[in-house]
Design a protein around this motif. Structure first.
Motif: not given
Lengths: 424, 424
Positions: B152-159, B161-167, B202-208
């Motif tokens: 499990m990898i921690n993703i910081p929450m901003n005001d 939602g999650p830090d999308m740059d990191l995601v 989130l909806g536009s992620l391009k996951p490996a």
């Protein structure tokens, strides 16, 4: 005279008449679904007052409001009820949701992922885990072990339960055999109740695998057809304790065919170590099961006597249907040497055996004439009945006049397919 | 003046007074459990008439008796109800049992064993599968991914939602990242609602990983604290469709905090391909969920307006408690620079941050004085909060006077621990 003893021309003549009868059935455009062991509509009425039994009192006997979170292993009065049904101590019981199949799936899933007890090797790490499957048996059991990739080994069912010589030989010598499916009372579909000897031999197994488990689905534990000829089942948990195998068995049951199918309550029973570990692992996947439904059941059914009172009502609905099956099959097939069928004292099924290699064609011809039975093969792992002879009859759902027609059709079809085989 | 700006002797004097206050609290022998987000007893009364809404009519609108087997993906009226709650088409909905957590567990279990869609590699075959966990988050989510062995990898929450740059960076580059937990509305515990921008990203992620999945737990979708300041959530399923990622998201919700915790109904929504495959795999483990409970809910709540009417009642119970939390914390801690806390528009929690390295000791001192909070660290994977600063406050269960005492104690304890840290 059996079919095999008849002359070719007699058989040909008979076939012609049977085909005419079959075509007559076809022209009726029947649409009967006898594929599953569903209670009949009238059986759903026996417990309909269950929704009104609380009178606004939502507190479990330990003072906790069942509508809120908590008590992941069930409320005390539901544990006590299932303890009476399964003949164990309430401390050995976990009360679940509406589906004992789900509970079995989850127990296997837990063992697959984490091992059966702390420190045990997960079944997923075993190269090719295997499971013993008494046949004919329950298709949904086999689907679960198929899901997890077990190799399933057929174990023939005798009149007193599974072939224990074979079971003992296999489990003593093969560490990759991790479990056996059992429906010990009024078995699905054969109706057999395991004898005391078989139960004691199960409890005294000396498995090569320390994590071998008996999955004992006591789905029909109180499902007698009448008050006289009731089968007695030796206590399997007790047999395991006596055999020094306290941790070797999980018992399952549910009220699916007591109150409502799919809206009942299920439960499991096992040793203290199994219960403790199971509770811990189940807590990962749920905060708790539906305790409001548990309370409805405990208040409505009260105790084992309350359960048995309801079962008398069910028997009243079901008994004439089972009798009709026997009557029509006897009338149409007795003495012809082309079929055998069970005549159980309880449960939901009649197991029917055709001559070898005939079941699939029997199933297909029945479907063509508008009667859907459980698919031939379904009572075997992978859907493969090596002899292609077993068919499961589920007499409970249809009205008795439709059941009579379906059985008449079945008898005709079995004769047709048998004669075709003899003439081929 | 913040604590950090005070002189050592001022702090020492203050600490003495605080310790006296703390000891005063201890002598009250409080026993308050604020560890879980449980509705208060009065909230359980709002839907108690649900048991009486059928009037003997047990037929679903498609004519089938809900008390019998069948309809494994739910009855039509329940699908429609949840479709309205989740803002999707009823065809995208599967209605489940009483626990959305179980449904999430089962979806992950299915993917683990069989892959997310036919032909996809099971997650169990991935050397070290990983899961993204916005933090602070929900401990039971993390327990599920821990159970299946995900890193499990921690993703910081901003005001917002999650830090999308990191995601975005992580999922585009690491094929072993298979999912992310999201509570997109009134998040547990921060109360944050994801912004439209975050949802669209989130909806536009391009996951490996082609089998990357967003597990979107919309547990608080209608759980507003008041009629005015209601957060709006952009439709996540729609965002995934627009991003060409229709199959990438599973939505979950339940009526646990609408009708009854643990005796409600849960549901999921997903793309047609996901729904079809999920239905097929869930059918291995159950013949069907509790449709009687589904019918009770559909008849009682009727539609989204019926749901919102009940939620107004819940808000009436909860709102003064959330206000009390703010009032006491402001009175005791505002301006001291030793704590931050959220002030959400909905949901069940206030997220509270101490100075770094203080949360565990704050938790322990509260327990010693008779107030059990959610354990410090619980809002992080593995129970490890790297900064040891987050505490989840669950204001809903206790009566408001007890809540006031607990918050006063918390404020005192936070000051004590902060001053100790500054003096150390």
């Amino acid at each position: 005279m059996t079919l095999a003893e008849m002359t070719k021309s007699d058989l040909e003549q008979m076939l012609k008449e049977l085909q005419a009868q079959y075509n007559g059935f076809k022209s009726k455009n029947l649409k009967l679904d006898m594929s599953r062991g569903k209670p009949a509509p009238e059986q759903l009425e026996y417990c309909k007052e269950i929704l009104y039994c609380l009178n606004g009192n939502f507190k479990s006997e330990n003072g906790i409001d069942v509508r809120n979170y908590g008590m992941p292993d069930g409320i005390p009065e539901a544990k006590r009820l299932f303890a009476q049904i399964l003949e164990v101590d309430p401390a050995n019981v976990i009360v679940g949701g509406n589906s004992s199949l789900s509970l079995m799936f989850d127990i296997i899933g837990n063992a697959y992922e984490k091992g059966v007890l702390p420190g045990m090797k997960p079944w997923s790490k075993v190269e090719q885990p295997k499971f013993l499957c008494p046949v004919p048996g329950y298709d949904r059991h086999f689907s679960v072990t198929k899901f997890f990739g077990f190799e399933m080994i057929n174990i023939p069912m005798n009149d007193d339960g599974p072939d224990m010589d074979l079971v003992e030989e296999l489990v003593s010598n093969d560490e990759s055999i991790k479990g056996i499916w059992c429906v010990p009372k009024y078995s699905n579909p054969s109706g057999v109740t395991y004898s005391e000897t078989v139960v004691k031999r199960l409890g005294s197994l000396k498995p090569a695998a320390k994590d071998f488990r008996i999955f004992c689905d006591n789905a029909y534990v109180v499902h007698h057809l009448n008050l006289e000829n009731q089968d007695k089942l030796y206590n399997i948990y007790q047999a395991c304790v006596e055999g020094g195998n306290e941790d070797m068995v999980y018992l399952f049951t549910s009220t699916s065919k007591i109150t409502f199918p799919g809206s009942g309550v299920c439960a499991m029973a096992a040793s203290p170590a199994n219960v403790e570990y199971t509770r811990r692992l189940l807590s990962v996947k749920t905060i708790g099961y539906n305790k409001l439904n548990q309370l409805l059941h405990a208040r409505f059914l009260k105790d084992i006597d309350g359960v048995l009172n309801v079962m008398v009502l069910h028997a009243t609905s079901i008994r004439p249907k089972f009798a009709m099956v026997q009557q029509v099959l006897n009338r149409g097939l007795a003495g012809l040497g082309c079929a055998n069928w069970s005549n159980p004292h309880g449960g939901y099924f009649v197991s029917f055996d055709t001559m070898e290699g005939c079941a699939k064609r029997v199933y297909n011809l029945c479907v063509e004439a508008g009667v859907t039975l459980t698919p031939a093969g379904a009572t075997y792992p992978y859907g493969i009945d090596p002899s292609d002879c077993n068919i499961r009859i589920s007499p409970t759902y249809p009205p008795i006049n439709e059941l009579e027609q379906a059985m008449e059709l079945l008898a005709i079809v079995v004769k047709i397919v048998s004669i075709e085989k003899l003439l081929a």
